[in-house]
Design a protein around this motif. Structure first.
Motif, mmCIF file in Angstrom:
data_model
loop_
_atom_site.group_PDB
_atom_site.id
_atom_site.type_symbol
_atom_site.label_atom_id
_atom_site.label_comp_id
_atom_site.label_asym_id
_atom_site.label_seq_id
_atom_site.Cartn_x
_atom_site.Cartn_y
_atom_site.Cartn_z
ATOM 1 N N HIS A 11 4.920 -2.877 0.253
ATOM 2 C CA HIS A 11 4.178 -3.021 -0.872
ATOM 3 C C HIS A 11 4.315 -4.178 -1.869
ATOM 4 N N PRO A 17 -1.939 -3.691 1.167
ATOM 5 C CA PRO A 17 -1.332 -2.761 2.200
ATOM 6 C C PRO A 17 -2.557 -2.721 3.109
ATOM 7 N N LEU A 52 -0.113 5.966 2.296
ATOM 8 C CA LEU A 52 -1.157 5.159 1.692
ATOM 9 C C LEU A 52 -2.315 6.233 1.227
ATOM 10 N N THR A 56 -7.364 3.286 1.050
ATOM 11 C CA THR A 56 -6.672 1.973 1.871
ATOM 12 C C THR A 56 -6.664 2.171 3.307
#
Length: 89
Positions: A11, A17, A52, A56
């Motif tokens: 991160h 990401p 995540l 994402t």
């Protein structure tokens, strides 16, 4: 950009990401984790495995769909294309 298929999401890295995940999934496809025509891990599995948000994961999959490496089938999942592109996006 080549990322190790066993990499974890960083991160703090300059690469977002979702881009990191797209590269990891691309590397896993190239390594043969999923054969052409076979489903990759589900969104839920990827959310849990990489920690995540679902949005994402969806964005990462969209990158691979756009490059022609995978395709989605509604209500069924995401599958590796028969001739995945060898070009990284």
């Amino acid at each position: 950009m080549a990322i190790d298929p066993d990499a974890e999401i960083d991160h703090g890295a300059p690469l977002t990401p979702y881009r990191q995940l797209a590269e990891i999934l691309r590397a896993r496809i190239r390594r043969g984790d999923w054969a052409p025509g076979r489903a990759i891990a589900s969104e839920t599995q990827l959310v849990q495995q990489y920690g995540l948000a679902r949005s994402t994961v969806r964005r990462a999959i969209a990158v691979l769909v756009e490059s022609g490496e995978v395709f989605t089938v509604p209500q069924r999942g995401t599958y590796v294309a028969e001739n995945p592109s060898s070009e990284a996006v």
